[in-house]
Enzyme design. Sequence first.
Site, PDB file in Angstrom:
ATOM      1  N   ASP A  34      36.965 -30.022  -2.983  1.00 21.92           N
ATOM      2  CA  ASP A  34      36.091 -31.198  -2.914  1.00 21.92           C
ATOM      3  C   ASP A  34      35.704 -31.702  -1.547  1.00 21.92           C
ATOM      4  O   ASP A  34      34.721 -32.088  -1.207  1.00 21.92           O
ATOM      5  CB  ASP A  34      36.769 -32.397  -3.694  1.00 21.92           C
ATOM      6  CG  ASP A  34      38.143 -32.785  -3.312  1.00 21.92           C
ATOM      7  OD1 ASP A  34      38.699 -31.977  -2.557  1.00 21.92           O
ATOM      8  OD2 ASP A  34      38.630 -33.968  -3.770  1.00 21.92           O
ATOM      9  N   GLU A  57      43.412 -18.452  -0.666  1.00 21.46           N
ATOM     10  CA  GLU A  57      42.774 -18.669   0.735  1.00 21.46           C
ATOM     11  C   GLU A  57      43.820 -17.581   1.527  1.00 21.46           C
ATOM     12  O   GLU A  57      43.070 -17.138   2.617  1.00 21.46           O
ATOM     13  CB  GLU A  57      43.302 -20.059   1.124  1.00 21.46           C
ATOM     14  CG  GLU A  57      42.367 -21.180   0.594  1.00 21.46           C
ATOM     15  CD  GLU A  57      42.820 -21.630  -0.811  1.00 21.46           C
ATOM     16  OE1 GLU A  57      42.144 -22.660  -1.111  1.00 21.46           O
ATOM     17  OE2 GLU A  57      43.866 -21.310  -1.293  1.00 21.46           O
ATOM     18  N   HIS A 121      44.731 -37.358  -1.894  1.00 18.90           N
ATOM     19  CA  HIS A 121      45.076 -36.124  -2.379  1.00 18.90           C
ATOM     20  C   HIS A 121      44.994 -35.023  -1.318  1.00 18.90           C
ATOM     21  O   HIS A 121      44.223 -35.151  -0.238  1.00 18.90           O
ATOM     22  CB  HIS A 121      44.298 -35.689  -3.518  1.00 18.90           C
ATOM     23  CG  HIS A 121      42.788 -35.295  -3.549  1.00 18.90           C
ATOM     24  ND1 HIS A 121      42.132 -36.246  -3.544  1.00 18.90           N
ATOM     25  CD2 HIS A 121      42.182 -34.220  -3.448  1.00 18.90           C
ATOM     26  CE1 HIS A 121      40.824 -35.954  -2.951  1.00 18.90           C
ATOM     27  NE2 HIS A 121      40.882 -34.604  -3.263  1.00 18.90           N
ATOM     28  N   HIS A 122      45.834 -34.132  -1.280  1.00 17.27           N
ATOM     29  CA  HIS A 122      45.715 -32.873  -0.253  1.00 17.27           C
ATOM     30  C   HIS A 122      46.375 -33.593   1.079  1.00 17.27           C
ATOM     31  O   HIS A 122      46.111 -32.956   2.280  1.00 17.27           O
ATOM     32  CB  HIS A 122      44.365 -32.304   0.098  1.00 17.27           C
ATOM     33  CG  HIS A 122      44.098 -31.784  -1.143  1.00 17.27           C
ATOM     34  ND1 HIS A 122      44.686 -31.512  -2.434  1.00 17.27           N
ATOM     35  CD2 HIS A 122      42.657 -31.434  -1.502  1.00 17.27           C
ATOM     36  CE1 HIS A 122      43.838 -30.891  -3.272  1.00 17.27           C
ATOM     37  NE2 HIS A 122      42.673 -30.609  -2.720  1.00 17.27           N
ATOM     38  N   GLY A 430      52.584  -7.759  10.796  1.00 18.29           N
ATOM     39  CA  GLY A 430      53.317  -7.034   9.731  1.00 18.29           C
ATOM     40  C   GLY A 430      53.534  -7.971   8.475  1.00 18.29           C
ATOM     41  O   GLY A 430      54.726  -7.945   7.694  1.00 18.29           O
ATOM     42  N   ASP A 458      54.290  -0.851  -3.843  1.00 15.68           N
ATOM     43  CA  ASP A 458      54.368  -1.848  -4.976  1.00 15.68           C
ATOM     44  C   ASP A 458      54.661  -3.177  -4.507  1.00 15.68           C
ATOM     45  O   ASP A 458      54.125  -4.148  -5.170  1.00 15.68           O
ATOM     46  CB  ASP A 458      55.269  -1.022  -6.122  1.00 15.68           C
ATOM     47  CG  ASP A 458      56.657  -0.830  -5.677  1.00 15.68           C
ATOM     48  OD1 ASP A 458      56.839  -0.889  -4.566  1.00 15.68           O
ATOM     49  OD2 ASP A 458      57.448  -1.129  -6.781  1.00 15.68           O
ATOM     50  N   ASN A 485      57.882   2.467  -5.601  1.00 16.82           N
ATOM     51  CA  ASN A 485      59.402   2.948  -5.501  1.00 16.82           C
ATOM     52  C   ASN A 485      60.234   1.854  -5.620  1.00 16.82           C
ATOM     53  O   ASN A 485      61.222   1.687  -4.954  1.00 16.82           O
ATOM     54  CB  ASN A 485      59.495   3.155  -3.702  1.00 16.82           C
ATOM     55  CG  ASN A 485      58.832   2.478  -2.696  1.00 16.82           C
ATOM     56  OD1 ASN A 485      58.688   1.325  -3.085  1.00 16.82           O
ATOM     57  ND2 ASN A 485      58.857   2.796  -1.551  1.00 16.82           N
ATOM     58  N   GLY A 487      60.483  -1.515  -5.522  1.00 16.77           N
ATOM     59  CA  GLY A 487      60.711  -2.554  -4.555  1.00 16.77           C
ATOM     60  C   GLY A 487      60.584  -2.584  -3.264  1.00 16.77           C
ATOM     61  O   GLY A 487      59.484  -1.628  -2.763  1.00 16.77           O
ATOM     62  N   GLU A 491      62.993  -2.774   3.533  1.00 19.29           N
ATOM     63  CA  GLU A 491      64.242  -3.493   3.651  1.00 19.29           C
ATOM     64  C   GLU A 491      65.524  -2.802   3.352  1.00 19.29           C
ATOM     65  O   GLU A 491      66.397  -3.078   4.016  1.00 19.29           O
ATOM     66  CB  GLU A 491      63.940  -4.697   2.733  1.00 19.29           C
ATOM     67  CG  GLU A 491      62.647  -5.471   2.873  1.00 19.29           C
ATOM     68  CD  GLU A 491      62.376  -6.283   4.202  1.00 19.29           C
ATOM     69  OE1 GLU A 491      63.438  -6.094   4.979  1.00 19.29           O
ATOM     70  OE2 GLU A 491      61.368  -6.759   4.404  1.00 19.29           O
TER      71      GLU A 491
END
Length: 566
Positions: A34, A57, A121-122, A430, A458, A485, A487, A491
Amino acid sequence: MTTTTNVPTISLGKYIAARIEQLETEYMFGLPGDFNLALLDEMLTNDKIKWVGNANELNASYAADAYARANKKLGVLFTTYGVGELSAVNGIAGSYAEYGAVLHIVGTPSFEKMKDGKHLHHTMTDGDYNHFAKIFDEITVDSLLIQPDDILDLQKLTDRIDEILQNILTYSRPGYLGVPQHLVLTEVPAGNLATSIEPKTADQTAVAAFKQALDEKITAYLANHDQKFIGLAGMLNYRRDTKADLLALADTGKFNLAFQPNSRTLIPEEHAANLGLYLGGITPNTAIRDYVDGAELLFLIGTVLGEWNMGNFTNGFDEKNAVELGINFARIDTTYYENVPLDDSLPILVELIQKLDNQLVDTFDHTNLPAEKPTTGDLNIASFWGNMQNFFAASTGHDVIISEMGTTIFGIIDVKLPEHSDFVSQHLWGAIGYTLPAVLGVGLAEAEQTRPILIIGDGSTQLTVQELGTIDRWGIKPLIIMINNAGYTIERAIQKPNAIYHEITAWDHNSIVQGLMPTAQIADVYTVDDLNAALAAAEADKQTTHFLNVRVDPQDLPPVMRAFFK
């Protein structure tokens, strides 16, 4: 490009749109809200600017960044105040870290509402309407949230808007412009539109001093050496579109170039001067590593020396002793030459090398091209990338290869890319999920000239998958290869491979893709034969989106990744 106008004034919204048009930006990414609707309506009276409504966004910020990268021009992100702009913070921060020329336009509440401190609002319901602009001060090269004092002199306001755009172009970093909703139709002077916005010009005194010092440096080197010069080229060459200069440097026959992994395809990878990829101590080809680390005179050309592209800072050279051509400065040893942009300093280097008549020798054995790759056997990371090598070698046309952070960015290091391709990654910031919306930005920037090829995991897909619908709506037909794979395998390489936090929800990815892209051709890939058949189908029909769901073991890592996290 210069546009003239006979109109003495123009609405503020139309002024901003006219400037964007002059900078040859055709698409504006974002979401309505808005507080920005009036501005959006006024800007879209300019029929040269197309509105790309995104799924959220964050995705819009990634797409705008990729559009700027591919188009070598300005990307534009458009959000509403508070909830919209904060959703884009990660994307704008990535643009700042990776030198993305993006203008972030935000529609904000009116002066009256802000002055009264009403709990709209916001907002943070504390009466302070400057919180969010302060955040963007930290991650932009220039920013303005228009205040009451700014409209006391409307000529200065248009000058200030132009200054933000000029700084974005000069430093190739994002800028922020907050426009209160009631100012959209305010008439501002149109005179500036008669003059195009260009990056700031170089300091010619500094340019001349740099050229003389560089000539002396080269002469001194040649007094004691007969080996070719060595350069390490980085991603800033993409931002300044210096491919032609780098190729001219390579073509002198007196200069060898290595490349950071986020700087692929700047010159053909089979060029005799191309040493290959350099990643510090984990460079797959140790001869390349030794050649760069052992250079007595090393040129850093448009590089950003980060942990990911320097092998966790295992580089053997001392950057303080190198000649550095930065995006807006040059350096020889400890002497800096400010306001000497890369697109000025690199042509100087080319000129000085071209004029040499010395017969320089190349001590490097150019055996850096990848060995023959497997075409049969079980499907694993090695055979996947081996067959991707074969696919790239046979590909035709102009492809933009977009590689996601994770196993894909490490796996593709060992793969030679075709001469006619370009490469996009977010190797330093990254943020996983960046590359999927990047397909949208790249596809719109290069339109019919290219096919985006996305290689993504994935886990990353699940962050930004909504944008597949927007990609399909705009008629972009990518090849999407998802390494499934189960996951976050990158990591797993860092800590506790079997920890529960590496797992993700097992989606029916094929059904999701089909729902968002109804005409996409979907292939389940379990074997090498499956992979090659799906790639052949994608190459035969580039007018259709192809989605390859490639299953590999969750613990299977590319060799370079194993070395990095060892």
